[in-house]
Design a protein around this motif. Structure first.
Motif, PDB file in Angstrom:
ATOM      1  N   VAL A   1      11.829 -18.434   6.380  1.00 15.37           N
ATOM      2  CA  VAL A   1      12.053 -17.037   6.772  1.00 15.37           C
ATOM      3  C   VAL A   1      13.024 -16.933   7.949  1.00 15.37           C
ATOM      4  CG1 VAL A   1       9.804 -16.350   5.891  1.00 15.37           C
ATOM      5  CG2 VAL A   1      10.084 -16.798   8.350  1.00 15.37           C
ATOM      6  N   SER A   2      13.669 -18.027   8.257  1.00 17.84           N
ATOM      7  CA  SER A   2      14.662 -18.021   9.330  1.00 17.84           C
ATOM      8  C   SER A   2      15.687 -16.897   9.097  1.00 17.84           C
ATOM      9  CB  SER A   2      15.363 -19.384   9.337  1.00 17.84           C
ATOM     10  OG  SER A   2      16.423 -19.348  10.242  1.00 17.84           O
ATOM     11  N   GLY A   3      15.836 -16.044  10.109  1.00 22.29           N
ATOM     12  CA  GLY A   3      16.816 -14.962  10.024  1.00 22.29           C
ATOM     13  C   GLY A   3      16.370 -13.757   9.211  1.00 22.29           C
ATOM     14  N   ARG A   4      15.158 -13.812   8.695  1.00 20.07           N
ATOM     15  CA  ARG A   4      14.677 -12.710   7.861  1.00 20.07           C
ATOM     16  C   ARG A   4      13.766 -11.795   8.672  1.00 20.07           C
ATOM     17  NH1 ARG A   4      15.141 -15.133   2.595  1.00 20.07           N
ATOM     18  NH2 ARG A   4      14.677 -13.092   1.679  1.00 20.07           N
ATOM     19  N   ALA A   5      13.388 -10.684   8.055  1.00 20.62           N
ATOM     20  CA  ALA A   5      12.468  -9.745   8.711  1.00 20.62           C
ATOM     21  C   ALA A   5      11.110  -9.801   8.029  1.00 20.62           C
ATOM     22  CB  ALA A   5      13.031  -8.331   8.638  1.00 20.62           C
ATOM     23  N   ILE A   6      10.083 -10.041   8.819  1.00 20.46           N
ATOM     24  CA  ILE A   6       8.715 -10.062   8.306  1.00 20.46           C
ATOM     25  C   ILE A   6       7.948  -8.913   8.946  1.00 20.46           C
ATOM     26  CG2 ILE A   6       6.539 -11.365   8.248  1.00 20.46           C
ATOM     27  CD1 ILE A   6       8.716 -12.617   6.510  1.00 20.46           C
ATOM     28  N   ASP A   7       7.244  -8.152   8.119  1.00 17.91           N
ATOM     29  CA  ASP A   7       6.353  -7.126   8.642  1.00 17.91           C
ATOM     30  C   ASP A   7       4.958  -7.376   8.104  1.00 17.91           C
ATOM     31  OD1 ASP A   7       8.140  -5.100  10.082  1.00 17.91           O
ATOM     32  OD2 ASP A   7       9.185  -5.426   8.185  1.00 17.91           O
ATOM     33  N   THR A   8       3.969  -7.225   8.978  1.00 17.62           N
ATOM     34  CA  THR A   8       2.582  -7.494   8.584  1.00 17.62           C
ATOM     35  C   THR A   8       1.766  -6.208   8.657  1.00 17.62           C
ATOM     36  OG1 THR A   8       1.792  -7.963  10.809  1.00 17.62           O
ATOM     37  CG2 THR A   8       2.806  -9.800   9.607  1.00 17.62           C
ATOM     38  N   ILE A   9       0.549  -6.310   8.219  1.00 11.94           N
ATOM     39  CA  ILE A   9      -0.370  -5.160   8.237  1.00 11.94           C
ATOM     40  C   ILE A   9      -0.500  -4.595   9.653  1.00 11.94           C
ATOM     41  CG2 ILE A   9      -2.399  -6.693   8.485  1.00 11.94           C
ATOM     42  CD1 ILE A   9      -2.423  -3.368   6.547  1.00 11.94           C
ATOM     43  N   GLU A  10      -0.320  -5.435  10.648  1.00 13.34           N
ATOM     44  CA  GLU A  10      -0.453  -4.968  12.032  1.00 13.34           C
ATOM     45  C   GLU A  10       0.609  -3.918  12.373  1.00 13.34           C
ATOM     46  OE1 GLU A  10      -0.842  -8.138  11.094  1.00 13.34           O
ATOM     47  OE2 GLU A  10      -2.790  -8.774  11.900  1.00 13.34           O
ATOM     48  N   SER A  11       1.649  -3.809  11.538  1.00 13.86           N
ATOM     49  CA  SER A  11       2.694  -2.817  11.814  1.00 13.86           C
ATOM     50  C   SER A  11       2.386  -1.461  11.180  1.00 13.86           C
ATOM     51  CB  SER A  11       4.042  -3.320  11.274  1.00 13.86           C
ATOM     52  OG  SER A  11       4.027  -3.338   9.851  1.00 13.86           O
ATOM     53  N   ILE A  12       1.317  -1.386  10.426  1.00  8.23           N
ATOM     54  CA  ILE A  12       1.009  -0.123   9.739  1.00  8.23           C
ATOM     55  C   ILE A  12       0.105   0.732  10.639  1.00  8.23           C
ATOM     56  CG2 ILE A  12      -0.042   0.915   7.678  1.00  8.23           C
ATOM     57  CD1 ILE A  12       2.262  -0.781   6.815  1.00  8.23           C
ATOM     58  N   PRO A  13       0.507   1.948  10.953  1.00  6.81           N
ATOM     59  CA  PRO A  13      -0.319   2.780  11.833  1.00  6.81           C
ATOM     60  C   PRO A  13      -1.553   3.322  11.111  1.00  6.81           C
ATOM     61  CG  PRO A  13       1.626   3.987  11.124  1.00  6.81           C
ATOM     62  CD  PRO A  13       1.768   2.598  10.573  1.00  6.81           C
ATOM     63  N   ALA A  14      -2.630   3.433  11.857  1.00  5.99           N
ATOM     64  CA  ALA A  14      -3.897   3.884  11.263  1.00  5.99           C
ATOM     65  C   ALA A  14      -3.780   5.269  10.646  1.00  5.99           C
ATOM     66  CB  ALA A  14      -4.988   3.876  12.332  1.00  5.99           C
ATOM     67  N   ASP A  15      -2.940   6.121  11.251  1.00  4.79           N
ATOM     68  CA  ASP A  15      -2.929   7.495  10.745  1.00  4.79           C
ATOM     69  C   ASP A  15      -2.266   7.610   9.371  1.00  4.79           C
ATOM     70  OD1 ASP A  15      -0.316   7.162  11.426  1.00  4.79           O
ATOM     71  OD2 ASP A  15      -0.350   8.524  13.141  1.00  4.79           O
ATOM     72  N   ALA A  16      -1.653   6.517   8.916  1.00  2.51           N
ATOM     73  CA  ALA A  16      -1.080   6.538   7.565  1.00  2.51           C
ATOM     74  C   ALA A  16      -2.148   6.286   6.502  1.00  2.51           C
ATOM     75  CB  ALA A  16       0.017   5.483   7.454  1.00  2.51           C
ATOM     76  N   LEU A  17      -3.360   5.989   6.929  1.00  7.05           N
ATOM     77  CA  LEU A  17      -4.344   5.447   5.994  1.00  7.05           C
ATOM     78  C   LEU A  17      -5.534   6.369   5.752  1.00  7.05           C
ATOM     79  CD1 LEU A  17      -4.194   1.848   7.455  1.00  7.05           C
ATOM     80  CD2 LEU A  17      -3.006   2.732   5.451  1.00  7.05           C
ATOM     81  N   SER A  18      -5.435   7.602   6.232  1.00  3.44           N
ATOM     82  CA  SER A  18      -6.603   8.476   6.126  1.00  3.44           C
ATOM     83  C   SER A  18      -6.952   8.804   4.673  1.00  3.44           C
ATOM     84  CB  SER A  18      -6.380   9.759   6.933  1.00  3.44           C
ATOM     85  OG  SER A  18      -5.125  10.312   6.601  1.00  3.44           O
ATOM     86  N   ASP A  19      -5.946   8.908   3.812  1.00  8.40           N
ATOM     87  CA  ASP A  19      -6.249   9.179   2.401  1.00  8.40           C
ATOM     88  C   ASP A  19      -7.026   8.022   1.793  1.00  8.40           C
ATOM     89  OD1 ASP A  19      -4.946  11.723   1.791  1.00  8.40           O
ATOM     90  OD2 ASP A  19      -3.115  10.669   2.350  1.00  8.40           O
TER      91      ASP A  19
END
Lengths: 847, 160
Positions: B72-90
């Motif tokens: 993953v050198s030079g790539r972008a990784i996003d994990t669940i920790e980047s997801i805000p709680a308020d996106a998940l109310s549904d």
């Protein structure tokens, strides 16, 4: 290891989880759109009831809700699983119901306002913040791993340690390191913690290894060779064991049970029709997504184990016994548990012992986390079972005799087989009235990895046989399968096979009719006739299954458990629930919080509940047997009453008066603790005889009918479920979102067992122990699962609840097999009905 | 084990640059969980079947148990920790989570799907979610949580 003072925020609604429950934006309150959906679905229910009136059956008067309406209109309507129903909720700060006025007007006569809480730890789980055992910070701990025999049966002659690793770096444990008896404490004590000189299955643990580096552990495990003088294993439970395969008594039987009512042989002789059948169900792997894991350390002379589990006090008992310690010297803490389904009922005791033995020897914390292949290979599965039916009917299709013979594969050790067999045979005659019933059951030792608890606990096996058999009988008798069931469904005042008088006021016929109506059974039968005649490669069929599931421990089990629960009033007025009942996804925290909040009339935010720690919580019994909400939930209510009594309050005192009294008590009793307690008491009129197997096998039963529509592709022999309806009466629904989730999840597991999930065996070990080739359903494999609840409050369950968790496992197997038989005319008497098996059945049918 | 074989890898993690030494055999999942204490991604199967370890690799869901970290050198990784709680109310309201072990992966795929409604022209939600195994919900709670949170009115993924 970084010891964590308080690993998990104490969950409380509107508190730490970041969603103020009384916030008007709280999604659970619903928005216009959801309300709109609600009207659509409610309309659909009413439409369906209109149709139901056309039948000659009574319209169910306690229809609750239907989800995922699909068959009713031409277009699928959106889901509505309204939380929980139409009752007013003026006192409910976190009610999930939108549109209170509508509720009020619809059910103004209902006296019980109630609290409905969203899943307490839901946001923590959705955001990935929930810390499971493998997520805990871990600095100076060792990884532990297990060396297993790989031979199904034989005498262990030698253990050879190779030279691929430097053994001085490792902590190594074998049976000689066990301070107490080398026995895993359960119903019997036949299973060793670590095999000493004999192996009875392929994955018997012999040596434990610990090292700071996990990869080094793997290398070391591969560097140990266990030399076994092999002996002939018993590998097929269906065949009598040969003399050289006998390993227990003279017959390899773990348990033999019999239920007898009337004179079955004579009734069979006199019956107008006798129908016979043989049915078989395969093993099933739980596939909880979180693999088993445990961490152990020694702290001030106390052995502490912490991990994924259903039953903390099972682990306490196992540690006390094999480590030769008293209860004050062991402590068990549950971590948030990523699914159990029975798979984490008894096995965590073995794992905790392994971790504890390593930790004692290493004098450091040790963490054992199974990877998926080890988890699937070494832990328990659902008992494979074979059931034979000989059934007598009179000329009107009324059941006059049921002779049922059940054999279950117990695997290498007793574990829970006697009680699995017990629940299996008690459910075997089904929800029908019959004066002459003879049920023989046996659990057999084989040299397979031990089979154990799995959602349904023996009942899905015997109910598959029964409900598939009812369709076979209907065909032979020339009676419509729904009609045959309606004729024989047990009615109030009639008795079960064990002589229990059913008298609960539930309209079981309405359950059956509503399921048939919801799936449009008749219309589909007609439509399939032309579909199957014109489609070149596709065949459709529809089938249903009518069943029951006893809630709580079998027989005198609850009396023997003497479950206890405690509530603590804290100085700030909040009330904490102290129970060993675990949250593993099924909603224990949420439902207990709801029950306590409702019972005391205080906000859910003022209730505290967290993962059990046996140094703080009493033994509320294991978290199994669909007993938690119903039985332990009732203890929550009674402990709350006891708390009020300690405060000099009567049970009518609610709300702020309670919290104020708690605060006042602490003002005058500084530094003291305030508790309310409750212990299980047998409801009056329930009697069971363990010797004769007669009496009230369960306090109450859930009643259900599930219906499935399937489509089979004749090119691939693949069957898929294209519509599924689950109608059940489960007492009072405490939380509709959770209850619906239990049903839908159980149905999905049942569909997997019916069609996809096959354990492939080799020398008693699972060959396909990975998710690449043990196939569980994905979202694309399942249709929306439509759920309806009928309510009939159970007087001795918390807020009228009955058990719910296991029930949905019972119905999908037979409903789907019946639908497949309907579609392609095969005798679908074995599950899973994999493409290979369907192909074989079609070849036989057409040969 | 031996440090001499370690490789330095630089990549973007949840929007921030990161530099870390890893062994050649280290899986991205282990680096995230054990080296960086981002324990949201879970190991369910270790072979790319269950999706519990789902992260975004350059914005696209990927099984982190199948990715060697050095790749993953030079790539972008996003994990669940980047997801805000308020996106998940549904998803909370619909009952999308029960035991929670599959949930972080489910949420990653679900959020990606919500950002790419064009996928729904050619696939059902049920097809798009089929890479994330869940053993608790029967998927209805998950599907409802996704569709309830979307404005578009598309097929809810009926099988027939």
């Amino acid at each position: 290891m970084r010891r964590i003072e308080r690993d998990y925020p104490i969950a409380s609604v509107g508190g730490d989880i970041g969603l103020p429950a009384d916030d008007p934006e709280c999604p659970a309150r619903g928005n216009t759109e959801r309300t709109e959906f609600g009207r659509v679905a409610m309309g659909a229910v009413l439409d369906m009831l209109e149709e139901a009136k056309d039948l000659d059956s009574p319209t169910p008067r306690w229809v609750q809700s239907i989800g995922n309406q699909r068959g009713v209109g031409s277009q699928p309507t959106s889901t509505l699983m309204h939380c929980p129903d139409e009752r007013p909720s003026a006192r409910s700060p976190s009610s999930c119901k939108p549109d209170a006025s509508r509720r009020q007007s619809k059910r103004a006569d209902q006296p019980a306002p109630e609290v409905c809480v969203q899943r307490l730890e839901g946001i923590s789980k959705l955001t990935g913040r929930e810390r499971y055992v493998d997520d805990l910070p871990f600095d100076d701990a060792l990884w532990g791993m297990t060396v297993r025999t790989r031979v199904p049966r034989g005498r262990i002659r030698q253990i050879k340690f190779g030279s691929a690793v430097d053994w001085a770096e490792f902590v190594v444990v074998d049976h000689r390191d066990i301070p107490g008896p080398n026995e895993v404490f359960l119903i019997e004590r036949d299973q060793p913690v670590l095999a000493a000189d004999y192996t009875r299955h392929m994955h018997e643990p012999v040596v434990l290894i610990a090292h700071p580096d996990r990869e080094m552990c793997r290398r070391a495990v591969a560097d140990v060779q266990i030399i076994v003088d092999e002996e002939p294993p018993a590998l097929d439970y269906r065949l009598p064991a040969g003399p050289e395969q006998i390993q227990r008594n003279n017959d390899n039987l773990f348990k033999v049970l019999k239920i007898e009512k009337g004179n079955t042989e004579r009734a069979l002789e006199q019956a107008a029709h006798v129908v016979e059948g043989l049915y078989e169900t395969g093993a099933q792997e739980h596939v909880y997504i979180e693999n088993q894991g445990m961490i152990a350390w020694v702290e001030d002379g106390v052995v502490v184990t912490k991990g994924s589990m259903q039953c903390p006090y099972y682990v306490v008992n196992a540690l006390k016994h094999a480590l030769n310690r008293d209860e004050s010297q062991v402590r068990v803490i549950q971590t948030p548990t990523g699914g159990g389904f029975g798979g984490k009922e008894d096995y965590p005791s073995n794992l905790a012992l392994h971790a504890a033995l390593l930790a004692l020897k290493a004098n450091r914390p040790v963490k054992i986390i199974y990877d998926r292949p080890e988890d699937m290979a070494a832990t328990t599965k659902r008992h494979p079972a074979q059931t034979r039916h000989r059934t007598g009917f009179d000329s009107d299709g009324k059941l006059v005799a049921q002779h049922i013979d059940v054999t279950m594969d117990g695997g290498a050790y007793v574990t829970l087989s006697p009680v699995v067999l017990s629940r299996g045979i008690i459910h075997a005659a089904g929800p029908y009235a019959c004066d002459n019933v003879l049920i023989d059951g046996r659990a057999v030792l084989t040299n397979a990895v031990p089979f154990g608890a799995f959602r349904g606990f023996g009942a899905p096996q015997t109910l598959f046989a029964l409900e598939r058999h009812m369709d076979v009988c209907a065909a032979q008798l020339g009676i419509d399968p729904i009609e045959l069931r309606r004729i024989n469904l047990i009615r109030d005042g009639q008795t079960t096979a064990t002589g229990q008088v059913i008298n609960d006021g539930t309209d079981r016929t309405a359950v059956l009719d509503q399921a048939a109506q919801a799936i449009r059974f008749r219309e589909k039968q007609r439509a399939h006739e032309s579909f199957n005649a014109t489609e070149p490669y596709l065949r459709r069929g529809v089938g249903l299954a009518c069943f029951w599931h006893g809630a709580g421990f079998t027989g005198s089990g609850e009396v023997a458990l003497k479950s206890r629960l405690r509530v603590q009033g804290h100085a700030d007025g909040r009330v904490e629930i102290l129970s060993s009942s675990t949250e593993m996804g099924q909603g224990t925290w949420t439902v207990f919080t709801q029950i306590a909040a409702e019972h005391l009339g205080i906000a859910p935010a003022d209730i505290i509940i967290t993962t059990p720690d046996t140094s703080r919580v009493p033994n509320s019994g294991p978290t199994v047997a669909s007993r938690t909400a119903m039985v332990v939930g009732r203890l929550v209510e009674r402990a709350c009453d006891d708390l009020r009594q300690s405060l000099g309050l009567d049970n009518a005192t609610r709300g702020e008066a309670v919290t104020a009294a708690i605060r006042a008590w602490h003002n005058t009793n500084a530094d003291q603790s305030l508790f309310g307690e409750a212990q299980y008491e047998k409801p009056p009129g329930i009697n069971w005889d363990d010797d004769t197997y007669e009496g009230d096998a369960y306090g109450t039963y859930g009643w259900a009918t599930y219906a499935a529509e399937v489509e089979i592709d004749l090119r691939t022999y693949t069957a898929r479920v294209i519509d599924f309806v689950a109608v059940q009466e489960i007492g009072k629904v405490l939380n509709n979102t959770l209850a619906r989730g239990q049903i839908q999840g159980g149905v999905a597991q049942g569909i997997g067992w019916a069609l996809l999930e096959e354990c492939k065996w080799e020398l008693g070990g699972m060959k396909n122990c990975q998710l690449t080739n043990y196939i569980i359903p994905t979202s694309a494999d399942l249709p929306p699962i439509r759920v309806a609840f009928l309510e009939n409050a159970y007087a001795h369950g918390a807020q009228g609840a009955k058990g719910i968790g296991e029930l949905p496992m019972d119905g999908p197997g037979p409903a789907i097999a019946n639908a497949i038989a309907d579609a392609i005319g095969v005798h679908a008497n074995i599950i899973p009905l994999t493409p290979e098996r369907i192909m074989g059945m079609m070849d036989q049918t057409h040969a | 084990m031996p440090d001499s074989n370690n490789i330095n890898v630089e990549f973007t993690l949840n929007g921030n640059p990161i530099s870390i030494d890893v062994a050649p055999r280290d899986r991205l999942l282990d680096t995230l969980r054990y080296a960086l204490d981002l324990t949201g991604a879970k190991e369910g199967c270790g072979e790319g079947e269950c999706g519990a370890c789902t992260v975004y690799l350059d914005g696209v869901p990927a099984n982190s148990c199948l990715i060697p970290t050095y790749q993953v050198s030079g790539r972008a990784i996003d994990t669940i920790e980047s997801i805000p709680a308020d996106a998940l109310s549904d998803m909370l309201a619909s009952g999308a989570t029960q035991c929670g072990a599959c949930t972080p992966g489910v949420v990653m795929t679900a959020c990606w799907l919500k950002r790419h409604p064009e996928l729904l022209k050619t696939h059902t939600v049920r097809e798009l979610m089929a890479g994330n195994l869940c053993r608790c919900t029967g998927y209805d709670g998950i599907i409802d949580g996704i569709t309830d949170g979307c404005q578009s009115n598309y097929d809810r993924g009926n099988a027939s």
